[in-house]
Enzyme design. Structure first.
Site, PDB file in Angstrom:
ATOM      1  N   THR A  65      71.589 -29.764 -18.025  1.00 37.96           N
ATOM      2  CA  THR A  65      72.191 -30.735 -17.113  1.00 37.96           C
ATOM      3  C   THR A  65      73.538 -30.225 -16.630  1.00 37.96           C
ATOM      4  OG1 THR A  65      71.091 -32.557 -18.267  1.00 37.96           O
ATOM      5  CG2 THR A  65      72.985 -33.115 -16.887  1.00 37.96           C
ATOM      6  N   GLN A  67      66.938 -34.423 -14.734  1.00 35.17           N
ATOM      7  CA  GLN A  67      68.374 -34.335 -14.502  1.00 35.17           C
ATOM      8  C   GLN A  67      68.679 -33.203 -13.522  1.00 35.17           C
ATOM      9  OE1 GLN A  67      66.727 -34.406 -17.451  1.00 35.17           O
ATOM     10  NE2 GLN A  67      68.047 -35.117 -19.106  1.00 35.17           N
ATOM     11  N   GLN A 107      68.264 -38.319 -10.433  1.00 37.01           N
ATOM     12  CA  GLN A 107      68.773 -38.543 -11.787  1.00 37.01           C
ATOM     13  C   GLN A 107      70.014 -37.680 -12.033  1.00 37.01           C
ATOM     14  OE1 GLN A 107      65.850 -38.153 -14.903  1.00 37.01           O
ATOM     15  NE2 GLN A 107      67.324 -38.436 -16.546  1.00 37.01           N
ATOM     16  N   ASP A 108      71.096 -38.314 -12.545  1.00 28.99           N
ATOM     17  CA  ASP A 108      72.331 -37.598 -12.904  1.00 28.99           C
ATOM     18  C   ASP A 108      72.994 -36.928 -11.700  1.00 28.99           C
ATOM     19  OD1 ASP A 108      71.644 -38.408 -15.415  1.00 28.99           O
ATOM     20  OD2 ASP A 108      71.574 -36.421 -16.312  1.00 28.99           O
ATOM     21  N   ASP A 118      70.989 -43.131 -14.177  1.00 26.46           N
ATOM     22  CA  ASP A 118      72.267 -42.653 -14.733  1.00 26.46           C
ATOM     23  C   ASP A 118      73.029 -41.803 -13.712  1.00 26.46           C
ATOM     24  OD1 ASP A 118      71.197 -43.818 -17.016  1.00 26.46           O
ATOM     25  OD2 ASP A 118      70.627 -41.911 -17.929  1.00 26.46           O
ATOM     26  N   ARG A 122      74.058 -48.433 -18.640  1.00 29.00           N
ATOM     27  CA  ARG A 122      73.509 -48.471 -19.994  1.00 29.00           C
ATOM     28  C   ARG A 122      74.339 -47.548 -20.882  1.00 29.00           C
ATOM     29  NH1 ARG A 122      67.931 -44.945 -20.464  1.00 29.00           N
ATOM     30  NH2 ARG A 122      68.560 -43.143 -19.209  1.00 29.00           N
ATOM     31  N   TRP A 125      75.286 -44.668 -22.914  1.00 28.31           N
ATOM     32  CA  TRP A 125      74.888 -43.307 -23.272  1.00 28.31           C
ATOM     33  C   TRP A 125      75.453 -42.932 -24.645  1.00 28.31           C
ATOM     34  CZ3 TRP A 125      77.199 -38.331 -20.690  1.00 28.31           C
ATOM     35  CH2 TRP A 125      76.516 -37.218 -21.143  1.00 28.31           C
TER      36      TRP A 125
END
Length: 524
Positions: A287, A317, A339-340, A361, A429, A431
């Site tokens: 990531t 990610q 994502q990310d 996220d 949320r 992490w």
């Protein structure tokens, strides 16, 4: 794999004179008393007793310096251990994770070193500065472990992390927190603020005053952004260095490395100047290393640029921008991914009038970061997925980090709008154990689920230790009546409490943002 890493840090050791007045009849016994005041007393006692620090402090500030020194000793040991392991790599996944860890250990040593210099009086340093740098050092080690998980090489990496560095930094964070007194930087600007920079980003002549020009059509000094950054890294002066990136689609992954400071990238607008890459975890990257742009150097500024990752929702990610640049600013920029998308990795950061797109996220990391007057768009995820806007990564209760979204708008992107009822969208949320996110005076469109916040998986992980807050939000989904009932969730009713998460307090923006020329609201 690099076979040699050059440490950029000056190793500091304290002479006995520092603690000459702190000796006591109890000797190391007094050190044991001090260690018992920390979250991790046993590593403290062990490494203090085995270090050259044989003096018992009278004051907490002396003990703090000793703690940071011991953490530095162990971090240097860990750095050497990771470096030696390079010859043991047997595949590209081990090499990929180890490369991340080498870079992150180098930055950890850098952060601890400047903390030591500051606490030793060799440079201007507030307790807030120290907490920021220690927080970054701690986050770096967690990111190293995350990279191992991404590439499924924990059996190779995790033994290299069994050196107690994280616990020793955590002790330093706890002691330093007890010495902090309110918001730092009161009473003026840091020494690096110059009058000429104050209106920098609002200047209409910024492009024409550039030190270097990047152009795809060959009309500039370089056709590659990275080539211009590399040239800037070789300059002898330390002042603001402006790189004008003309309109065009730049297919490259860029890095602004450690000690490449005071770089400004200015484009022709977020619709015209686009930097794009397609690295992803499913494509074999971590990531951390999937980022289209990775920024480390201090006081980085970007204006009028889009940072994009086109890996798509099926590749997991995939980061568009990763910033661990302290006192960095992004103004009129866009960040596009799934994502990310945006990794606000560490340090103090400010985003003003930016556009951020993603699914899962998509604003994540462990910086102390404020988003102000930004447009945050949830996109259409894969079938069976839910959108989660933030995943804040505060792993220690004494880190001065968190995500603050202020005076912004949270909306459905054009691909989500027609099917918005088929997918749930959450504000965030947890992490990490002490995840901290607040939403202040922000418009929440109908896409946000009434519960507001999502658990991490099926467990109640961190729900009593996190801090999630909402203050005077408005719009179709702003009602807090059906929000989660976690003890860590707060409907903020006090302006005083809410103000702790504003630009002026949370990132001490009054002290450094005026130098950039970016408009900002200091308070609520």
């Amino acid at each position: 794999m690099a076979t040699k890493i050059v440490s950029l840090m000056v190793f500091i050791s304290f002479s006995s004179s520092i603690f000459s007045t702190a000796q006591s009849k109890n000797g190391c016994g007094n050190i044991k008393w001090w260690c018992n005041t920390t979250p991790h007393p046993e590593p403290c006692k062990y490494f203090m007793s085995h270090s050259h620090q044989r003096f018992a402090p009278d004051h907490k500030s002396d003990f703090r310096r000793m703690l940071v020194q011991v953490a530095m000793d162990r971090a240097l040991h860990g750095q050497r251990q990771v470096l030696r392991s390079g010859s043991n790599c047997v595949n590209k996944w081990q090499k990929g994770a180890l490369n991340d860890c080498l870079k992150l250990y180098e930055d950890t040593v850098y952060q601890l070193n400047q903390t030591l210099q500051g606490l030793h009086g060799n440079q201007s340093c507030s307790d807030f500065d120290a907490q920021t740098w220690l927080s970054t050092a701690f986050t770096n080690l967690e990111t190293c472990q995350d990279s191992a998980k991404d590439l499924n090489v924990t059996n190779f990496i995790f033994p290299l992390m069994s050196n107690n560095v994280s616990e020793l930094i955590s002790n330093s964070l706890a002691i330093n927190d007890g010495l902090m007194e309110g918001t730092s930087y009161r009473g003026g600007f840091p020494s690096w603020v110059s009058a000429g920079e104050r209106k920098l980003l609002q200047s209409t002549s910024l492009a024409t005053s550039a030190n270097l020009v990047v152009a795809k059509d060959g009309s500039g000094d370089f056709s590659s952004i990275q080539a211009a950054i590399n040239a800037a890294a070789k300059r002898t002066s330390s002042g603001r260095f402006i790189i004008y990136v003309k309109k065009g689609l730049y297919r490259e992954n860029i890095e602004v490395g450690i000690n490449v400071n005071n770089i400004t990238l200015v484009g022709d607008g977020m619709k015209k100047t686009i930097i794009t890459g397609s690295r992803s975890v499913r494509g074999g990257y971590t990531t951390y290393n999937s980022a289209t742009a990775g920024i480390q150097g201090l006081r980085f500024i970007a204006r009028g640029i889009t940072f994009k990752n086109t890996a798509g929702p099926k590749n997991g990610q995939a980061v568009a921008l990763r910033s661990s640049s302290d006192l960095s600013v992004f103004y009129h920029c866009a960040f596009q991914g799934y994502q990310d998308t945006l990794m606000v990795h560490s340090q103090r950061q400010f985003y003003r009038e930016c556009y951020i797109y993603g699914t899962i996220d998509f604003i994540f990391g462990n910086a102390a970061v404020v988003f102000q007057q930004c447009m945050i768009f949830a996109r259409r995820p894969l079938q069976g997925q839910a959108n989660v806007i933030t995943a804040q990564g505060r792993g220690d209760p004494y880190q001065n980090t968190g995500i603050s979204i202020h005076n912004s708008r949270i909306l459905a992107a054009s691909d989500l709008k027609p099917v918005v009822g088929s997918f749930k969208t959450y504000l965030g949320r947890p992490w990490q154990q002490y995840s901290r996110t607040v939403i202040l005076k922000t418009y929440l469109d109908s896409l946000v689920d009434p519960s507001g916040w999502s658990p991490w998986g099926t467990s109640n992980f961190a729900q009593s230790t996190l801090y999630y807050g909402e203050y005077q939000n408005f719009g179709p989904s702003s009602s807090t009546r059906n929000r989660v009932k976690w003890s860590g969730y707060h409907v903020i009713t006090s302006a005083t409490v809410a103000s702790r998460f504003t630009v002026g307090s949370f990132i001490a923006g009054q002290s450094w943002l005026p130098a950039t020329g970016v408009p900002f609201t200091s308070g609520l």
